[in-house]
Design a protein around this motif. Structure first.
Motif, PDB file in Angstrom:
ATOM      1  N   LYS B  24       0.888  -1.182  -0.073  1.00  0.00           N
ATOM      2  CA  LYS B  24       0.241  -0.016  -0.136  1.00  0.00           C
ATOM      3  C   LYS B  24       0.745   1.257  -0.074  1.00  0.00           C
ATOM      4  O   LYS B  24       0.309   2.233  -0.723  1.00  0.00           O
ATOM      5  CB  LYS B  24      -0.800  -0.076   1.010  1.00  0.00           C
ATOM      6  CG  LYS B  24      -1.822   0.724   1.151  1.00  0.00           C
ATOM      7  CD  LYS B  24      -3.421   0.136   1.725  1.00  0.00           C
ATOM      8  CE  LYS B  24      -4.321   1.309   1.881  1.00  0.00           C
ATOM      9  NZ  LYS B  24      -4.714   1.078   3.055  1.00  0.00           N
ATOM     10  N   ASP B  25       2.183   1.513   1.408  1.00  0.00           N
ATOM     11  CA  ASP B  25       2.708   2.253   0.561  1.00  0.00           C
ATOM     12  C   ASP B  25       3.660   2.442  -0.456  1.00  0.00           C
ATOM     13  O   ASP B  25       3.304   3.513  -1.078  1.00  0.00           O
ATOM     14  CB  ASP B  25       3.609   2.081   1.615  1.00  0.00           C
ATOM     15  CG  ASP B  25       3.387   2.057   3.298  1.00  0.00           C
ATOM     16  OD1 ASP B  25       3.747   1.658   4.395  1.00  0.00           O
ATOM     17  OD2 ASP B  25       2.370   2.186   3.444  1.00  0.00           O
ATOM     18  N   ILE B  26       4.005   1.906  -1.296  1.00  0.00           N
ATOM     19  CA  ILE B  26       4.762   1.745  -2.316  1.00  0.00           C
ATOM     20  C   ILE B  26       3.227   1.796  -3.174  1.00  0.00           C
ATOM     21  O   ILE B  26       3.892   3.392  -3.844  1.00  0.00           O
ATOM     22  CB  ILE B  26       5.060   0.703  -2.732  1.00  0.00           C
ATOM     23  CG1 ILE B  26       5.994   0.259  -2.108  1.00  0.00           C
ATOM     24  CG2 ILE B  26       5.785   0.490  -4.521  1.00  0.00           C
ATOM     25  CD1 ILE B  26       7.264  -1.076  -2.688  1.00  0.00           C
ATOM     26  N   THR B  27       2.084   2.303  -3.185  1.00  0.00           N
ATOM     27  CA  THR B  27       1.699   2.103  -3.894  1.00  0.00           C
ATOM     28  C   THR B  27       1.520   3.674  -4.127  1.00  0.00           C
ATOM     29  O   THR B  27       1.744   4.722  -4.786  1.00  0.00           O
ATOM     30  CB  THR B  27       0.182   1.455  -3.985  1.00  0.00           C
ATOM     31  OG1 THR B  27       0.307   0.688  -3.648  1.00  0.00           O
ATOM     32  CG2 THR B  27      -0.906   1.960  -5.264  1.00  0.00           C
ATOM     33  N   ILE B  28       1.026   4.077  -2.727  1.00  0.00           N
ATOM     34  CA  ILE B  28       0.409   6.108  -3.016  1.00  0.00           C
ATOM     35  C   ILE B  28       1.640   6.565  -2.962  1.00  0.00           C
ATOM     36  O   ILE B  28       1.575   7.493  -3.668  1.00  0.00           O
ATOM     37  CB  ILE B  28       0.603   5.971  -1.346  1.00  0.00           C
ATOM     38  CG1 ILE B  28      -1.133   4.881  -0.930  1.00  0.00           C
ATOM     39  CG2 ILE B  28       0.124   7.502  -0.834  1.00  0.00           C
ATOM     40  CD1 ILE B  28      -1.142   4.884   1.335  1.00  0.00           C
ATOM     41  N   ARG B  29       2.954   6.183  -3.045  1.00  0.00           N
ATOM     42  CA  ARG B  29       4.165   7.140  -3.339  1.00  0.00           C
ATOM     43  C   ARG B  29       3.763   7.025  -5.221  1.00  0.00           C
ATOM     44  O   ARG B  29       4.499   7.998  -5.871  1.00  0.00           O
ATOM     45  CB  ARG B  29       5.442   6.346  -2.457  1.00  0.00           C
ATOM     46  CG  ARG B  29       6.040   6.747  -1.615  1.00  0.00           C
ATOM     47  CD  ARG B  29       7.259   6.275  -1.850  1.00  0.00           C
ATOM     48  NE  ARG B  29       8.559   6.884  -2.121  1.00  0.00           N
ATOM     49  CZ  ARG B  29       9.152   7.363  -2.017  1.00  0.00           C
ATOM     50  NH1 ARG B  29      10.316   5.783  -1.832  1.00  0.00           N
ATOM     51  NH2 ARG B  29      10.416   8.371  -2.475  1.00  0.00           N
ATOM     52  N   LEU B  30       4.006   5.787  -5.515  1.00  0.00           N
ATOM     53  CA  LEU B  30       4.025   5.459  -7.155  1.00  0.00           C
ATOM     54  C   LEU B  30       3.488   6.909  -7.638  1.00  0.00           C
ATOM     55  O   LEU B  30       3.052   7.401  -8.285  1.00  0.00           O
ATOM     56  CB  LEU B  30       3.626   4.499  -7.527  1.00  0.00           C
ATOM     57  CG  LEU B  30       4.912   3.659  -8.546  1.00  0.00           C
ATOM     58  CD1 LEU B  30       5.747   3.808  -8.930  1.00  0.00           C
ATOM     59  CD2 LEU B  30       3.910   2.250  -8.727  1.00  0.00           C
ATOM     60  N   LYS B  31       1.545   6.253  -6.941  1.00  0.00           N
ATOM     61  CA  LYS B  31       0.377   7.419  -7.684  1.00  0.00           C
ATOM     62  C   LYS B  31       0.648   9.325  -7.465  1.00  0.00           C
ATOM     63  O   LYS B  31       0.999   9.828  -8.917  1.00  0.00           O
ATOM     64  CB  LYS B  31      -0.512   7.046  -6.655  1.00  0.00           C
ATOM     65  CG  LYS B  31      -1.507   7.470  -7.836  1.00  0.00           C
ATOM     66  CD  LYS B  31      -2.769   6.827  -7.795  1.00  0.00           C
ATOM     67  CE  LYS B  31      -3.273   7.977  -6.152  1.00  0.00           C
ATOM     68  NZ  LYS B  31      -4.985   7.758  -5.827  1.00  0.00           N
ATOM     69  N   SER B  32       2.175   9.093  -6.386  1.00  0.00           N
ATOM     70  CA  SER B  32       2.292  10.630  -6.426  1.00  0.00           C
ATOM     71  C   SER B  32       3.030  11.464  -6.594  1.00  0.00           C
ATOM     72  O   SER B  32       3.037  12.132  -7.223  1.00  0.00           O
ATOM     73  CB  SER B  32       2.863  11.290  -4.412  1.00  0.00           C
ATOM     74  OG  SER B  32       3.821  11.324  -4.224  1.00  0.00           O
ATOM     75  N   ILE B 264      10.127   6.791 -10.730  1.00  0.00           N
ATOM     76  CA  ILE B 264       9.089   5.677 -11.013  1.00  0.00           C
ATOM     77  C   ILE B 264       9.205   3.802 -11.234  1.00  0.00           C
ATOM     78  O   ILE B 264       9.119   3.245 -11.032  1.00  0.00           O
ATOM     79  CB  ILE B 264       8.376   6.475 -12.147  1.00  0.00           C
ATOM     80  CG1 ILE B 264       7.507   7.927 -11.017  1.00  0.00           C
ATOM     81  CG2 ILE B 264       6.981   5.505 -12.454  1.00  0.00           C
ATOM     82  CD1 ILE B 264       6.603   8.659 -12.172  1.00  0.00           C
ATOM     83  N   ASP B 265      10.474   4.150 -12.048  1.00  0.00           N
ATOM     84  CA  ASP B 265      11.352   2.831 -12.742  1.00  0.00           C
ATOM     85  C   ASP B 265      11.583   2.356 -11.102  1.00  0.00           C
ATOM     86  O   ASP B 265      11.103   0.828 -11.387  1.00  0.00           O
ATOM     87  CB  ASP B 265      12.372   3.137 -13.492  1.00  0.00           C
ATOM     88  CG  ASP B 265      11.572   4.209 -14.615  1.00  0.00           C
ATOM     89  OD1 ASP B 265      12.930   3.963 -15.376  1.00  0.00           O
ATOM     90  OD2 ASP B 265      10.726   3.426 -15.305  1.00  0.00           O
TER      91      ASP B 265
END
Lengths: 160, 293
Positions: B24-32, B264-265
């Protein structure tokens, strides 16, 4: 070019006269720059004569004109090119500098070629400004109206 | 051995607490970061369009400005070294940031100028064109600031803006002996340089020796001429400054987008690894649970 070569060959015989003539032909041509903040009309061009309207009167500038600084008034600037054609522009205000090396910088706050001005609109603006002059009493707006009158009068005079 | 097996059994909670990187943390970071990349990319496009327009308008403005300065160069007007206790600095920048080192470079130049002039015993006053300069200078050199100009940089500068600045300066009544306009001169898309152009007072010009060759000048004409020349110099500085600023913002946003892409990569790789690890853990749990039966 040919004349110069001929002159140089006859240099030893007619030295004094040659020096005097060389002094005249050695005068640099006028490097004329005419620009407004948004457009450049002439950049270091070589022209024959430029007539400018200044606060102290209109005068013509030829190469080797005496150096001077002047402030422009609303009026027409006429530029006579080397080939004899002339171009007219209407300038609102600005400054003209003639330097010792015969370079002339004509900087106008706003300049348009004369054919882009509409005399009917200018007359209408002039009448409106003259009517405003009677109605305003505040110093600053009076000055603005008088500037408007002067400019419009100059435009009408130039287009007639 | 026992210790190791016990840590293996308890690792899910310990592992999550230790890495702090749940899916979840990674997803949030990725989106931002993806959002940031979109924003910086669009800012780069906007800056590129504004830069193209600014560069187009700079061409005639440069001819105009160099024409205005021609008198000072040809007549070789220099400020007298000994007298002249009052100095004026006009710093031309803008209100908006995210343009690299534009504002900080100019503030550095202005600060060093103030330092050298005050150590020579001169009085210095500064005019800030642009809110960013005010922010950088008012804490440390607040007593030198005379005038602040806001709302610079939103629209391309016009001759009217330059004349407003010059009018305020003349109305303020500061009798400067000489001054300079400091601005970022545009050299190319990737480079600009902080430069100074001199501003002379009417007295300096009138009393300069080389002015004697200029014919038929009275005080009124010279004063008008000087005021007009001042506006022209400020106009040139504004035009050069905007072009440098837009090109610097383009470069800055471009590198920001590139950095965001790199992040992002990297994050996507981490995300995939973490996802695979979670799936593997769940499988192991299920299988070991089934094997226990």
């Amino acid at each position: 070019m040919m004349a110069a070569r001929f002159l140089r060959r006859s240099l030893p015989l007619l030295r004094q006269t040659r020096c005097y003539a060389e002094a005249v032909t050695g005068t640099p041509q006028m490097s004329f720059t005419f620009a407004s903040p948004t457009e450049v009309f002439f950049k270091e061009a070589s022209v024959k004569q430029v007539d400018v309207p200044t606060l102290t009167g209109a005068f013509g500038i030829l190469p080797a004109h005496v150096p001077t600084l002047q402030v422009l008034r609303p009026g027409v600037v006429t530029i006579f090119n080397e080939d004899g054609s002339s171009a007219k522009y209407f300038v609102s205000s600005g400054s003209v500098t003639v330097n010792a090396d015969s370079s002339v910088q004509l900087l106008a706050e706003a300049a348009v070629p004369l054919d882009q001005l509409d005399i009917a609109a200018a007359k209408a603006n002039l009448e409106k400004a003259q009517a405003d002059l009677a109605s305003t009493s505040d110093e600053a707006s009076r000055a603005e109206v008088q500037i408007s009158i002067e400019a419009n009068e100059a435009i009408v005079k130039a287009l007639e | 051995m026992f210790a190791r097996t016990s840590t293996v059994v308890f690792s899910p909670q310990c592992g999550q607490v230790r890495n702090m990187t749940t899916l979840k943390d990674i997803t949030i970071r990725l989106k931002s970061i993806k959002n940031i990349q979109k924003i910086t990319k669009s800012m780069k496009m906007v800056a590129a369009a504004k830069y193209a327009r600014a560069e187009r308008q700079l061409k005639p403005a440069r001819v105009y400005g160099t024409g205005a300065l021609a008198l000072y160069e040809k007549a070789e007007i220099k400020a007298p070294e000994d007298k002249g206790g009052k100095h004026l600095i006009i710093g031309v920048s803008s209100d908006r940031g995210l343009c690299g080192a534009i504002h900080s470079g100019m503030a550095k130049t202005i600060k060093s100028e103030i330092a050298s002039l005050t150590s020579a015993g001169k009085e210095v006053m500064v005019i800030n064109v642009g809110d960013k300069l005010r922010g950088l200078l008012h804490k440390s050199h607040g007593q030198h600031i005379m005038l602040n100009c806001k709302e610079v940089g939103r629209k391309p500068p016009s001759f009217g803006d330059a004349s407003i600045i010059a009018t305020e300066l003349l109305n303020s009544g500061y009798e400067y002996d000489q001054g300079s306009v400091i601005f970022n001169k545009f050299r190319s898309v990737i480079s600009y340089k902080t430069e100074q152009k001199p501003v002379f007072s009417t007295d300096t010009v009138a009393s300069s020796e080389t002015m004697g060759i200029y014919d038929d000048i009275d005080a009124d004409v010279l004063r008008n001429y000087q005021e007009f020349a001042l506006v022209n110099i400020i106009y040139l500085a504004l035009k050069e400054s905007t072009t440098s600023e837009q090109s610097a913002r383009m470069t800055a946003m471009d590198s920001a987008s590139k950095n965001a892409s790199e992040m992002i990569d990297k994050l996507t790789l981490t995300f995939n690894r973490t996802r695979q690890a979670v799936i593997t853990k769940e499988l192991i749990e299920i299988i070991s649970g089934a094997a226990a039966l």
